[in-house]
Design an enzyme around this catalytic site. Sequence first.
Site, PDB file in Angstrom:
ATOM      1  N   HIS A  42      -0.997  21.414  44.072  1.00  0.00           N
ATOM      2  CA  HIS A  42       0.146  21.375  43.322  1.00  0.00           C
ATOM      3  C   HIS A  42       0.550  22.880  42.111  1.00  0.00           C
ATOM      4  O   HIS A  42       0.125  22.868  41.627  1.00  0.00           O
ATOM      5  CB  HIS A  42      -0.255  20.355  42.687  1.00  0.00           C
ATOM      6  CG  HIS A  42       0.501  18.955  42.865  1.00  0.00           C
ATOM      7  ND1 HIS A  42       0.015  17.946  42.297  1.00  0.00           N
ATOM      8  CD2 HIS A  42       1.984  18.749  43.595  1.00  0.00           C
ATOM      9  CE1 HIS A  42       0.390  16.680  43.705  1.00  0.00           C
ATOM     10  NE2 HIS A  42       1.224  17.242  43.914  1.00  0.00           N
ATOM     11  N   GLU A 129      -2.213  11.029  46.223  1.00  0.00           N
ATOM     12  CA  GLU A 129      -3.776  10.141  46.598  1.00  0.00           C
ATOM     13  C   GLU A 129      -3.677   9.047  46.606  1.00  0.00           C
ATOM     14  O   GLU A 129      -4.728   8.660  47.170  1.00  0.00           O
ATOM     15  CB  GLU A 129      -5.017  11.347  45.536  1.00  0.00           C
ATOM     16  CG  GLU A 129      -6.088  10.687  45.162  1.00  0.00           C
ATOM     17  CD  GLU A 129      -7.595  10.533  44.015  1.00  0.00           C
ATOM     18  OE1 GLU A 129      -8.017  10.404  44.056  1.00  0.00           O
ATOM     19  OE2 GLU A 129      -7.325  12.002  43.607  1.00  0.00           O
TER      20      GLU A 129
END
Length: 283
Positions: A42, A129
Amino acid sequence: MKVTLAKSAGFCFGVKRAVDTVYQLSDEMDEKKVYTLGPIIHNEQVVADLEEKGVRVIHSVAEIGNSKDSVVVIRSHGVAESVIEELKAAGISYEDATCPFVKKIHNTVAEYSEKGYYILIIGTESHPEVQGILGWTRGPGQVIENREQAETFLLPKGFEKICIVAQTTFNYKKFKDLVEIIAKKGYYIYDVNTICNATSTRQSEAEHLATRSDAMIVIGGRHSSNSRKLYEICKNQCENTFFIQTADELSSISLDSFASLGITAGASTPNNIIQEVLRACQM
């Protein structure tokens, strides 16, 4: 102004491993197209740099054309087991850069769901995740991330035991608080602190630095969960906490009135960006 950079700021082992894997493949695979399932991290700057090298971000296996000239990198967040099976069925080459700490959670939820445990994941449900972890359960699972959800949680009928795991970047203190709330309900619980050591160290160091600084700078991508959590931790200790992506954003922040400044960065922040911010603050 005294400026202190947290020792633990920046890439963790899992992120560095994933990023290095993509850069290496982009250099070596002249005849193959390199893809990443979702942004490798990210961080917009790293993703943009990889795009210039020909690395394409995709969000599903179906987006890949000719499997013979393609290689896919699974990012450190990991993916559901079904995605791995889809890649294998399509004959697509892939490099699994799932963080070892995340892979351990996959194995845990697979094992304990097979033993009849209800799987409870403490984390942000929309985070990739967490979505990947859910995809390794052999039965039903659920995600909670706050006190209200923990207090209203009820174990579904047919289950007697709960296996609780955490998103690797979740706030450790918050994780323990939520487990304690659920434990008071009298359920049989097997809880595993799956928050990685790097995250715990980074959070603790950031909190300590924030308590002795007049202002704090947290560097991270806008979509980085662990960077946002660092910001929350620092903000609780230091009102003058600012979240930025690059040194360019410092122009909108007035730091002249502060005697001490602490700087930390999320696990997806490259060292060159951290150093640019540090130099700008020291000028």
